[in-house]
Scaffold this active site. Structure first.
Site, PDB file in Angstrom:
ATOM      1  N   ASN A 158       0.809  -1.224   0.000  1.00 21.55           N
ATOM      2  CA  ASN A 158       0.000   0.000   0.000  1.00 21.55           C
ATOM      3  C   ASN A 158       0.843   1.276   0.000  1.00 21.55           C
ATOM      4  O   ASN A 158       0.401   2.311  -0.481  1.00 21.55           O
ATOM      5  CB  ASN A 158      -0.949   0.010   1.196  1.00 21.55           C
ATOM      6  CG  ASN A 158      -0.269  -0.354   2.496  1.00 21.55           C
ATOM      7  OD1 ASN A 158       0.464  -1.335   2.567  1.00 21.55           O
ATOM      8  ND2 ASN A 158      -0.486   0.436   3.517  1.00 21.55           N
ATOM      9  N   HIS A 164     -13.559  -0.124   0.010  1.00 26.27           N
ATOM     10  CA  HIS A 164     -13.298   1.317  -0.098  1.00 26.27           C
ATOM     11  C   HIS A 164     -11.975   1.656  -0.772  1.00 26.27           C
ATOM     12  O   HIS A 164     -11.675   2.809  -1.031  1.00 26.27           O
ATOM     13  CB  HIS A 164     -13.415   2.005   1.271  1.00 26.27           C
ATOM     14  CG  HIS A 164     -12.278   1.769   2.216  1.00 26.27           C
ATOM     15  ND1 HIS A 164     -11.286   2.695   2.398  1.00 26.27           N
ATOM     16  CD2 HIS A 164     -11.995   0.736   3.039  1.00 26.27           C
ATOM     17  CE1 HIS A 164     -10.436   2.239   3.321  1.00 26.27           C
ATOM     18  NE2 HIS A 164     -10.850   1.050   3.716  1.00 26.27           N
ATOM     19  N   THR A 204     -26.446  -9.303  10.459  1.00 24.58           N
ATOM     20  CA  THR A 204     -27.240  -9.009   9.259  1.00 24.58           C
ATOM     21  C   THR A 204     -26.356  -8.377   8.199  1.00 24.58           C
ATOM     22  O   THR A 204     -25.546  -7.496   8.492  1.00 24.58           O
ATOM     23  CB  THR A 204     -28.408  -8.068   9.643  1.00 24.58           C
ATOM     24  OG1 THR A 204     -29.164  -8.721  10.654  1.00 24.58           O
ATOM     25  CG2 THR A 204     -29.297  -7.768   8.445  1.00 24.58           C
ATOM     26  N   CYS A 245      -3.025   5.084   7.943  1.00 20.83           N
ATOM     27  CA  CYS A 245      -3.155   4.711   9.355  1.00 20.83           C
ATOM     28  C   CYS A 245      -2.039   5.313  10.179  1.00 20.83           C
ATOM     29  O   CYS A 245      -2.213   5.640  11.335  1.00 20.83           O
ATOM     30  CB  CYS A 245      -3.108   3.209   9.521  1.00 20.83           C
ATOM     31  SG  CYS A 245      -4.289   2.397   8.494  1.00 20.83           S
TER      32      CYS A 245
HETATM   33  N1  PLP Z   1      -4.276  -4.202   3.885  1.00 24.29           N
HETATM   34  C1  PLP Z   1      -3.789  -3.252   3.099  1.00 24.29           C
HETATM   35  C2  PLP Z   1      -2.697  -3.569   2.132  1.00 24.29           C
HETATM   36  C3  PLP Z   1      -4.301  -1.954   3.179  1.00 24.29           C
HETATM   37  O1  PLP Z   1      -3.824  -0.985   2.368  1.00 24.29           O
HETATM   38  C4  PLP Z   1      -5.332  -1.689   4.105  1.00 24.29           C
HETATM   39  C5  PLP Z   1      -5.828  -0.299   4.270  1.00 24.29           C
HETATM   40  O2  PLP Z   1      -5.066   0.661   4.210  1.00 24.29           O
HETATM   41  C6  PLP Z   1      -5.810  -2.717   4.901  1.00 24.29           C
HETATM   42  C7  PLP Z   1      -5.260  -3.968   4.769  1.00 24.29           C
HETATM   43  C8  PLP Z   1      -6.967  -2.482   5.871  1.00 24.29           C
HETATM   44  O3  PLP Z   1      -8.133  -2.328   5.131  1.00 24.29           O
HETATM   45  P1  PLP Z   1      -9.548  -1.843   5.746  1.00 24.29           P
HETATM   46  O4  PLP Z   1      -9.478  -0.373   5.842  1.00 24.29           O
HETATM   47  O5  PLP Z   1     -10.574  -2.291   4.758  1.00 24.29           O
HETATM   48  O6  PLP Z   1      -9.727  -2.536   7.049  1.00 24.29           O
END
Ligand code: PLP
Length: 716
Positions: free
Chosen positions: A154, A204, A240, A329
């Protein structure tokens, strides 16, 4: 228009996904578990989307669970795999890629502890290119119970060698999870061909709303429900179903299937290359942090020497270009990227990285505008910081500029008329930006001063010397603090710098007092003297016992002089002996300072510093009504001010630009004015820097200061 280049954090919702969600809320609002027609309609929608997802992922037999997002998918996969390990003794470790999203190692540690497995949790090292060390993996795979490797990273976009990993895992008893969040819509995953047991996806990250995701579980792989309850999703994920989220995800999957909404890989590569070229043109020294050929065509990660990520983020944001400094994050935490650290990149690159990412629905026009804005950012920076001989640029350095890095402060004292300056307590990370400014504005460096025996300051002083042309370097011989020999004071145009030795002449410490006839208060660069545990270091041998150097300082410096520290982790910007006599009463016993401004109360500032200083909504309306003379103070840096105007608060207000890095220059006028003086409303991009300014000002006794809550981000 916003140019949103942070698609790896999240994406906007596709219009057809929005429409599908609204339609589901209106027409298919039933509970899919209900057996009446309304429920059956909702059930049909859920089943149809699941069938579409199976088709698209090429896994007709697999279990596909609807979950809330990838974090839940990861938990379910890890819990499932680790629960099954209780029945398979003899395995020693759990492995995850060192560049994984933190949801993965956190989940492994969490469930390993909770299930009492006691397995070793080990990070698979990655090489400089961000790819897994397959030899290491091959060596550890025979003892591993679970292996987690992402499809694409990411932060960098680096694509994992999934075939190489599959090969390294052949014969291993490990269950294999591939976090596929960043791959969907950008990479073929071949889930059917590869022995992948679990693959989580997140809506998302590909134009569906937040709160919906998918977990693919290979046929035969163990599943333990994370949530027990009403038995939905074949009793594997109770609760649900999020029918409108599923409908929206279905619309995105349909767009992926029909091939009309998203660009193909070749076009995305062209887009990425155009953005990369614009970046290199804008910042010629830029370095990409991952090899583009190994990366998703939608992600660029780079660092620019001399420009930290905070500066670049502010700059881009002022041009309405939204980028990020690593993963969303950890963006708020100001830590160096663990991904770039794992790749072995130098510290400066991992702590100054910028990620620029776009989604596969990007258009040619969007990329054109993005490239234009990137050029505008660099033009603003050049005009206001780096351009040679630019008169405003020269003038903008007049006075004191504070540079701060990881809590440590370095000060530049400059006189624009004489184009001369002094640097106090330089830091290696700050040498490049300081040198760049001096060279561009043609400032001659008179001295590089150190307030204490800090090796990094000594190193930075040498680096700064080397970074300047001979004509700009200090000419006179200097003592251990950098002070020119046989000099009592150092004139800098109309200003005078005087050296003080509060710890005594035998100590390797000094303070420097700056007198400016135009400013009402002197400024004193005090190094670490104010730290409660300050202990002077002798130059040689033992220190003569003496009084507290702070007491000595109090005999040489006015009580309300602005004291500027070498370290300022709490962002107090400046303090005074008067305030320290309250904060450090034991060290400064006997001082009985009166307040500085007429009608003020010394303690009022200290009390007010903790008060409600952020205004928005009704409080802002009240403030505007109560203070017609309110001045709007823009604490953004000049290049940001160049790119975007102050907020429109519904009525004309006088605006004053005072970048936070140069706030100290404005303090004397504000602090010496009577308590009834002009009220100030500070603003910046996010509300962070303006809050720092207000806290500092209030603590110093100016109670009529407020910060615009949320900053420009909420007021544009
Ligand atoms: N894994 C990767 C590679 C991500 O980029 C992300 C979000 O930044 C996640 C997991 C976590 O995803 P979510 O926001 O859907 O919990």
């Amino acid at each position: 228009m916003d140019i949103y280049l942070d698609a790896n954090a999240t994406t906007p919702v596709l219009p057809q996904a929005r429409a599908a969600a609204l339609d589901a809320m209106a027409e298919s609002f039933g509970n899919p578990s209900s057996t009446h027609s309304t429920g059956l309609k909702a059930r049909a929608l859920v089943d149809e989307v699941r069938a579409r997802a199976r088709r698209l992922l090429g896994v007709p037999q697999a279990r596909l669970l609807f979950v809330s997002g990838a974090t839940e998918g990861i938990q379910t996969a890890v819990l499932s795999a680790l629960s099954s390990l209780r029945r398979r003794p003899g395995l020693a470790c759990l492995l995850y890629g060192a560049t994984e999203h933190k949801a993965v190692p956190e989940a492994l540690h969490h469930w390993n502890d909770l299930l009492g497995l006691g397995l070793q949790v080990l990070a698979i090292p990655v090489g400089r290119d961000g790819r897994h060390d397959l030899d290491w993996l091959r060596e550890h795979a025979p003892r591993a119970g679970m292996v987690c490797t992402m499809a694409a990273n990411n932060e960098t976009g680096v694509i994992s060698d999934l075939d190489g990993i599959a090969d390294a895992l052949s014969g291993s008893p490990a269950l294999w999870m591939v976090d596929s969040v960043q791959a969907l819509g950008k990479l073929p995953l071949d889930l059917a061909r590869r022995p992948i047991d679990y693959a989580p996806f997140s809506g998302h990250k590909l134009y569906a709303p937040k709160g919906i995701g998918l977990l693919h579980v290979r046929e035969g792989a163990p599943v333990t429900p994370l949530m027990a309850g009403g038995g939905q999703e074949g009793a594997l994920r109770s609760g649900t179903e999020n029918v409108s989220g599923i409908a929206a995800l279905g619309a995105v999957l349909e767009a992926l299937e029909d091939g009309r909404t998203f660009q193909d890989a070749a076009t995305l590569k062209v887009f990425r290359n155009r953005l990369a070229a614009a970046l290199v043109e804008a910042f010629p020294a830029l370095q990409f942090n991952a090899p583009p050929d190994l990366c998703l065509p939608t992600t660029l990660n780079f660092s620019v020497p001399g420009l930290n990520s905070r500066l670049l983020l502010d700059l881009f944001d002022a041009a309405d270009v939204r980028v990020s400094s690593g993963s969303a994050c950890s963006a708020g935490q100001g830590r160096p990227s663990h991904v770039l650290q794992a790749m072995g990149l130098p510290e400066w690159r991992s702590s100054s990285a910028i990620r620029l990412s776009f989604g596969p629905a990007a258009s040619h026009a969007f990329i054109d505008t993005a490239c234009e804005r990137i050029r505008a950012c660099s033009a603003a920076l050049r005009t206001h910081q780096l351009s040679t001989g630019w008169r405003e640029s020269v003038a903008s350095l007049d006075g004191v500029t504070r540079f701060k890095e990881a809590g440590a402060c370095c000060y530049l004292l400059a006189d624009a008329d004489r184009q001369e300056c002094v640097v106090i307590d330089p830091k290696p990370e700050l040498v490049a930006p300081v040198a760049q400014r001096l060279v561009c504005c043609g400032y001659r460096l008179r001295a590089v001063l150190a307030t204490g025996p800090d090796d990094t300051v000594a190193t930075a002083a040498r680096q700064l010397h080397d970074a300047l042309p001979a004509s700009l370097r200090p000419q006179s011989a200097a003592d251990r603090t950098g002070w020119p020999l046989q000099t009592h004071e150092l004139p800098l145009g109309r200003r005078r710098l005087v050296r003080l030795d509060p710890a005594g002449p035998a100590a390797v410490h000094a303070a420097f007092m700056l007198h400016d006839p135009v400013q009402g208060l002197p400024m004193v660069f005090v190094g670490d003297l104010l730290a409660p545990d300050f202990a002077p270091q002798p130059e040689t041998g033992a220190m003569q016992p003496g009084g507290d150097p702070l007491q000595a300082l109090a005999r040489q410096v006015p009580l309300h002089a602005l004291l500027l520290p070498a370290h300022d982790p709490g962002d107090r910007i400046a303090t005074t002996l008067a305030l320290e006599s309250v904060d450090q009463a034991l060290r400064l016993a006997g001082l009985q300072p009166a307040p500085l401004a007429e009608g003020a109360d010394l303690l009022e500032g200290l009390r007010a510093a903790g008060g409600a200083d952020e205004v928005g909504g009704a409080a802002l309306r009240q403030l505007l009504a109560n203070h017609p003379g309110l001045v709007l103070v823009d604490v953004r840096e000049p290049y940001e001010q160049h790119l975007s105007a102050p907020p429109d608060l519904g009525r004309p207000l006088r605006s004053q630009p005072v970048p936070l890095s140069r706030l100290v220059n404005a303090l004397p006028a504000w602090l010496t004015a009577p308590a009834s003086a002009v009220p100030l409303l500070f603003f910046c991009r996010s509300g962070y820097r303006s809050a720092v300014a207000v806290r500092a000002l209030r603590r110093l006794g100016h109670a009529r200061a407020w910060s615009l809550a949320g900053g420009l981000a909420l007021w544009q």
